[in-house]
Design a protein around this motif. Structure first.
Motif, PDB file in Angstrom:
ATOM      1  N   GLN A 109       0.824  -1.198   0.000  1.00 27.86           N
ATOM      2  CA  GLN A 109       0.000   0.000   0.000  1.00 27.86           C
ATOM      3  C   GLN A 109       0.870   1.265   0.000  1.00 27.86           C
ATOM      4  O   GLN A 109       1.826   1.366   0.756  1.00 27.86           O
ATOM      5  CB  GLN A 109      -0.911   0.017   1.241  1.00 27.86           C
ATOM      6  N   TYR A 113      11.672   3.769   9.590  1.00 28.11           N
ATOM      7  CA  TYR A 113      10.598   4.151   8.662  1.00 28.11           C
ATOM      8  C   TYR A 113       9.256   4.112   9.385  1.00 28.11           C
ATOM      9  O   TYR A 113       9.061   3.331  10.332  1.00 28.11           O
ATOM     10  CB  TYR A 113      10.595   3.198   7.459  1.00 28.11           C
ATOM     11  N   ASN A 114       8.323   4.973   8.956  1.00 25.60           N
ATOM     12  CA  ASN A 114       7.073   5.130   9.710  1.00 25.60           C
ATOM     13  C   ASN A 114       6.059   4.008   9.491  1.00 25.60           C
ATOM     14  O   ASN A 114       4.974   4.050  10.053  1.00 25.60           O
ATOM     15  CB  ASN A 114       6.422   6.486   9.397  1.00 25.60           C
ATOM     16  N   SER A 115       6.382   3.018   8.698  1.00 26.16           N
ATOM     17  CA  SER A 115       5.499   1.867   8.512  1.00 26.16           C
ATOM     18  C   SER A 115       6.164   0.628   9.103  1.00 26.16           C
ATOM     19  O   SER A 115       7.266   0.251   8.696  1.00 26.16           O
ATOM     20  CB  SER A 115       5.210   1.642   7.024  1.00 26.16           C
ATOM     21  N   GLU A 116       5.494   0.006  10.081  1.00 29.75           N
ATOM     22  CA  GLU A 116       6.049  -1.179  10.737  1.00 29.75           C
ATOM     23  C   GLU A 116       6.297  -2.301   9.736  1.00 29.75           C
ATOM     24  O   GLU A 116       7.272  -3.054   9.850  1.00 29.75           O
ATOM     25  CB  GLU A 116       5.095  -1.663  11.837  1.00 29.75           C
ATOM     26  N   GLU A 117       5.402  -2.442   8.733  1.00 26.08           N
ATOM     27  CA  GLU A 117       5.505  -3.535   7.765  1.00 26.08           C
ATOM     28  C   GLU A 117       6.718  -3.398   6.842  1.00 26.08           C
ATOM     29  O   GLU A 117       7.181  -4.378   6.270  1.00 26.08           O
ATOM     30  CB  GLU A 117       4.236  -3.609   6.899  1.00 26.08           C
ATOM     31  N   LYS A 151       9.686  -1.437   7.632  1.00 24.09           N
ATOM     32  CA  LYS A 151      10.960  -1.119   8.286  1.00 24.09           C
ATOM     33  C   LYS A 151      12.031  -2.162   7.959  1.00 24.09           C
ATOM     34  O   LYS A 151      11.831  -3.362   8.161  1.00 24.09           O
ATOM     35  CB  LYS A 151      10.778  -1.062   9.803  1.00 24.09           C
TER      36      LYS A 151
END
Length: 438
Positions: free
Chosen positions: A180, A223-227, A229
């Motif tokens: 996404q 990075y601001n998305s855990e998925e 990083k």
């Protein structure tokens, strides 16, 4: 109406306000007349139920709340004036007695303006600001104007370079799976801008129009998305357009185009003069702020919590008005940020405290130094306000009451207190100031 004043600790006071039984009765009757049309009791037409019957059915206190709400604002306002206190907070109201046939008694706890004990405020040491304009600053301002007057041209005969704007489609994938937010169409990306994650833009340098480039990158660990990083990703990029900025020559013709001057040297001299003026204005502000901060730090005062809460609440209200002017409600802001009104008010408190302390100290300086605002100075300020609001000065004067003029005089005295502190401050080299702090 009568009022008794009790001074409490920490610059708080309690007003005990007594309203006559006659006034309470009038308020109760008024509450009955407003509500009776909404009350139904078997055997009576709606709106025709006698007050005594309503009080018998629902209790003697059925109209007490409405009567109290009607009496308190005016009674408090009169009591506040009669008390002679300099009240600086919203009142905390408690009803002590409300009963038909007896006087209505309530209390109002308020914060009163704290007394300020000034420390050293004349001749305080403040850092000296550098107002020298360098050649590099003049060239940077000139370069900025040159950039503003650049034009964008398409590149067809070479690959993309840093500084170019490449328009791309991109599709990102991790382990062969799209994710996404990893795709875009006709995205204008300036190479070397650092807009995308590290390494992305570098791999587009050299690409030409219609090239398809696989860009290999690794998402940062923060990075601001855990998925995503730390994950390795591939972006398939299609280059649709390459553009570059064409800068005008810095010559006399450029000066004529962008200014009122005939030569580049004259234009640069004007830039230098403008930068000098801005630096001097900034230095003046910095000196004023430093002198005020020193005076505040050296002063002693006790700020009551109620005063701080009132100031913070006013700041939240001002913030809400600014949001509204931008087309956003406070409710929308809370929804987007996940913040609550209470949390926002708590967040405002440090700034609110500084505003209160600064104002109190400046008022005390104005009082101590007998800073008076002349009628001529007040008239000058009214003329300035009238011009700002595009009004006739005489019309504005008609709208200003004694209270508003008094507030204007106080505000002007505070401004002059700032000037007084700055004029009497001693400028020191910053290194000496740092050494003294150590």
């Amino acid at each position: 109406m009568s009022v008794q004043v009790e001074n409490l600790e920490k610059n708080m006071a309690k007003l005990t306000i007594e309203v006559s039984a006659e006034e309470l009765e009038k308020a109760l009757q008024s509450a009955y007349l407003k509500q009776k049309k909404n009350i139904s009791i078997p055997g009576f037409r709606k709106g025709k139920v006698p007050r005594a019957m309503i009080e018998k059915m629902y209790g003697a206190g059925v109209f007490y709340e409405d009567a109290a709400n009607a009496l308190i604002p005016q009674a408090y306002s009169e009591a506040a004036r009669e008390s002679g206190l300099d009240i600086v907070s919203q009142p905390e109201i408690h009803v002590e007695q409300i009963e038909k046939g007896k006087s209505f008694i309530f209390t109002a706890e308020v914060a009163v303006k704290p007394e300020v004990t000034l420390g050293e405020y004349k001749g305080v040491a403040v850092p000296k600001s550098n107002t020298e304009v360098t050649e590099e600053e003049v060239e940077a301002a000139l370069k900025k104007e040159q950039e503003k007057n650049s034009r964008t041209i398409s590149v067809e005969d070479r690959g993309a370079e840093n500084g170019d704007i490449v328009t791309i489609d991109f599709e990102g994938s991790v382990d062969g799976e799209a994710f996404q937010g990893g795709s875009g169409k006709d995205y204008p990306l300036t190479l070397g801008s650092g807009t995308f994650i590290p390494g992305f833009e570098d791999q587009l340098v050299g690409a030409k129009v219609d090239d398809v480039v696989d860009v290999h990158v690794t998402f940062p660990e923060d990075y601001n998305s855990e998925e995503l990083k730390g994950k390795a990703a591939v972006f398939k990029c299609t280059v649709h357009k390459i553009e570059t900025k064409e800068l005008p020559e810095l010559d006399d013709d450029f000066a004529k185009d962008v200014s009122e001057f005939d030569t580049l040297e004259e234009y640069k001299a004007d830039i230098r003069q403008d930068l000098q003026k801005k630096k001097e204005e900034e230095a003046k502000r910095e000196k004023e702020n430093a002198a005020v901060d020193k005076a505040v730090a050296n002063a002693q005062m006790e700020i009551p919590d109620a005063m701080l809460n009132t100031q913070a609440a006013q700041m939240v209200d001002n913030f809400a008005r600014r949001l509204s002017a931008q087309g956003m409600s406070m409710e929308q802001y809370m929804q987007y940020t996940g913040q609550t009104a209470a949390a926002l008010q708590e967040q405002m408190k440090p700034q609110a405290l500084k505003q209160i302390q600064t104002r109190l100290v400046l008022e005390k300086v104005a009082e101590t130094e007998n800073i008076q605002v002349s009628d001529e100075r007040l008239e000058e300020e009214i003329q300035k306000m009238a011009k700002m609001y595009n009004m006739e000065a005489d019309k504005l004067k008609e709208l200003l009451g004694d209270a508003e003029k008094k507030q204007m005089r106080e505000d002007l005295a505070v401004q002059e207190a700032v000037t007084f502190l700055a004029d009497n401050a001693v400028e020191t080299e910053e290194k000496e100031e740092d050494k003294a702090a150590e």
